[in-house]
Design an enzyme around this catalytic site. Structure first.
Site, short mmCIF file in Angstrom:
data_model
loop_
_atom_site.label_atom_id
_atom_site.label_comp_id
_atom_site.label_asym_id
_atom_site.label_seq_id
_atom_site.Cartn_x
_atom_site.Cartn_y
_atom_site.Cartn_z
N CYS A 96 2.85 2.90 2.08
CA CYS A 96 3.16 1.58 2.64
C CYS A 96 4.09 0.80 1.71
O CYS A 96 4.91 0.00 2.18
CB CYS A 96 1.87 0.80 2.87
SG CYS A 96 0.81 1.52 4.13
N GLU B 198 -4.97 -4.13 4.87
CA GLU B 198 -3.70 -3.74 4.24
C GLU B 198 -3.03 -2.79 5.20
O GLU B 198 -3.48 -1.65 5.39
CB GLU B 198 -3.95 -3.09 2.87
CG GLU B 198 -2.67 -2.95 2.05
CD GLU B 198 -2.04 -1.58 2.14
OE1 GLU B 198 -1.06 -1.46 2.91
OE2 GLU B 198 -2.50 -0.66 1.46
#
Length: 474
Positions: A268, A234
């Site tokens: 993010c 990720e």
């Protein structure tokens, strides 16, 4: 980077730690292997009991660990408390659901009769020792969303946490130990990034998961590929926040502020590019800019603070470079764009809104990891989709429209791991989380996340098999 707690609100080094030596790392890996052989054959009920006990401990200690997180990386104390509560929720969710998520899957007999089997099914078995390389921005949540499903599946974990959150990392190991998990089931490795390759190449380590930067993801993926090991990555994101003409502008603008500055802008999945239909552009941008300008920047321990410091001096410097590059190339700074005055020597930066952003500017392509927003004007759906997809990243996306046809188009055509309609991206235990393109691969959370570190094993019984119930789950 030294392994140390450095308060980002003051720049003061509070505590330093010596990294583990090679012999100590080897001992911890061997301990994880021994724990796996015990842990993998325990029943789901026993694992759930331990996980719930860990959740109870974390819930009771929420205030203490929240203060530790705020001290180490600068998020507001309110955000740290919410992060700890979210971890408790996820731990209990996996304790409750892991057995059903990993239940044997048996196809209809008619579908496999031509295979020659009298019975066939799939069983999910744990892989072994999993290395987790985790970032500082959500120092508890990023780890728990790996650890809860991995441990419930029967794996054991080695945590290489970011070097600026060592006390949070050590707390996590201690939490699972005190909950009663077998010795070595979950261990923290206080090591620098240079030690990751050796751990990942060790044949006793079966797989790895990483949340972090694109360069770090490339490195881990390359090493894992060379050793033929499973990985989940990720990585970064530059999520679009699209506002079409049918949106409720007051609500969209309020949500946009939270979506941009959550975690001091260091997320993010924080919205970073605000793509607004020309019919509502002026209204939205006026409201959004005014609200960003009114945010209070300051001590993250103070309940009146909206935005705390960035986690590191280098992080603030990188953000400043992006803003100055955009300004030099013709972007308009609608608010912010500098270090705030009158605060201690911490790593603070004003909430910032940039307009007139063009593809030649670095901020158009690179992730702005801090409270800086770019706004764009578009004329319709096609241009909004084209601009939203004009990024190397594809983590999540936010779309504000009440038009059903527009909703269908965005769901179909946005290149992202998630599409949130008339709301803000957020992770949830029951929903898969992850991205496409250079935002990584694989999924965390939900049933998809717990199966990432399992071996889906085909079990096949031939015609001579007498069904004695031997295939029942342990």
């Amino acid at each position: 980077m030294a392994i140390a707690t450095v308060n980002p609100a003051t720049g003061e080094t509070l505590k330093t730690f010596d990294p583990l030596g090679d012999a100590e790392i080897d001992e911890r890996i061997e301990r994880a292997v021994r724990a796996f052989h015990t842990h993998r054959v325990t029943g789901f009920g026993g694992r759930a009991e331990l996980m719930n006990r860990a959740a109870d401990l974390l819930e009771a200690e929420q205030e203490d660990i929240a203060r530790t997180m705020t001290t180490e990386m600068g998020k507001t104390l309110a955000a740290s408390r919410a992060e700890a509560a979210k971890c408790v929720k996820a731990m209990r969710w996996y304790a409750r659901n892991a057995e059903a998520l990993l239940a044997d899957e048996e196809p209809a007999a008619a579908d496999v009769e031509d295979s020659g089997a009298v019975r066939a099914y799939v069983r999910y078995r744990p892989l072994g020792v999993v290395l987790a390389v985790m970032p500082w921005n959500f120092p508890l949540w990023q780890v728990i969303r790996f650890a809860a499903p991995a441990l419930m599946a029967g794996n054991t974990g080695l945590l290489k946490h970011a070097s600026n959150v060592p006390q949070t990392a050590l707390y996590l190991e201690d939490l699972f130990r005190r909950a009663g998990f077998p010795e070595g089931c979950f261990q923290t490795l206080l090591v620098g990034s240079g030690a990751v390759e050796g751990v990942l190449r060790d044949p006793r380590v079966s797989a790895a998961t990483l949340t972090g930067s694109e360069p770090a993801g490339r490195s881990v993926a390359s090493i894992a590929g060379d050793t033929v090991k499973k990985t989940v990555l990720e990585l970064g994101g530059s999520d679009p926040f699209i506002v079409m003409s049918s949106a409720g502008i007051p609500e969209a603008a309020r949500t946009a502020v939270t979506a941009r500055v959550q975690n001091n802008g260091q997320s993010c999945i924080a919205a970073k590019r605000f793509i607004v239909h020309t019919d509502v552009y002026d209204d939205f941008v006026d409201r959004f800019t005014a609200a960003m300008r009114d945010l209070t920047v300051g001590d993250p321990m103070d309940g009146a603070t909206d935005v705390g410091p960035l986690a590191s001096e280098s992080g603030r410097a990188g953000l400043e470079e992006l803003v100055e590059d955009a300004r030099a190339r013709g972007a308009t700074v609608l608010c912010g764009g500098r270090r705030p005055e009158g605060l201690p020597d911490g790593w603070f930066y004003e909430p910032t809104v940039l307009s007139d952003v063009t593809p030649e500017m670095r901020i158009h392509r690179e992730e702005a990891f801090g409270p800086v927003a770019s706004v764009y004007r578009v004329s319709g759906t096609e241009q909004a989709i084209q601009l939203a997809n004009d990024t190397p990243f594809g983590l999540s996306s936010n779309v504000w429209t009440r038009n059903p046809e527009e909703q269908r188009r965005f769901i179909r055509d946005l290149e992202a791991g998630s599409v949130y309609l008339n709301g803000m991206t957020a992770s949830h235990p029951a929903l898969p989380f992850g991205g496409v393109k250079r935002s990584g691969y694989g999924r965390e959370l939900s049933g998809h996340g717990i199966r990432e570190f399992c071996n889906p094993t085909t079990v096949w019984y031939g015609p001579s098999h007498a069904d004695t119930g031997a295939g029942a789950a342990e």
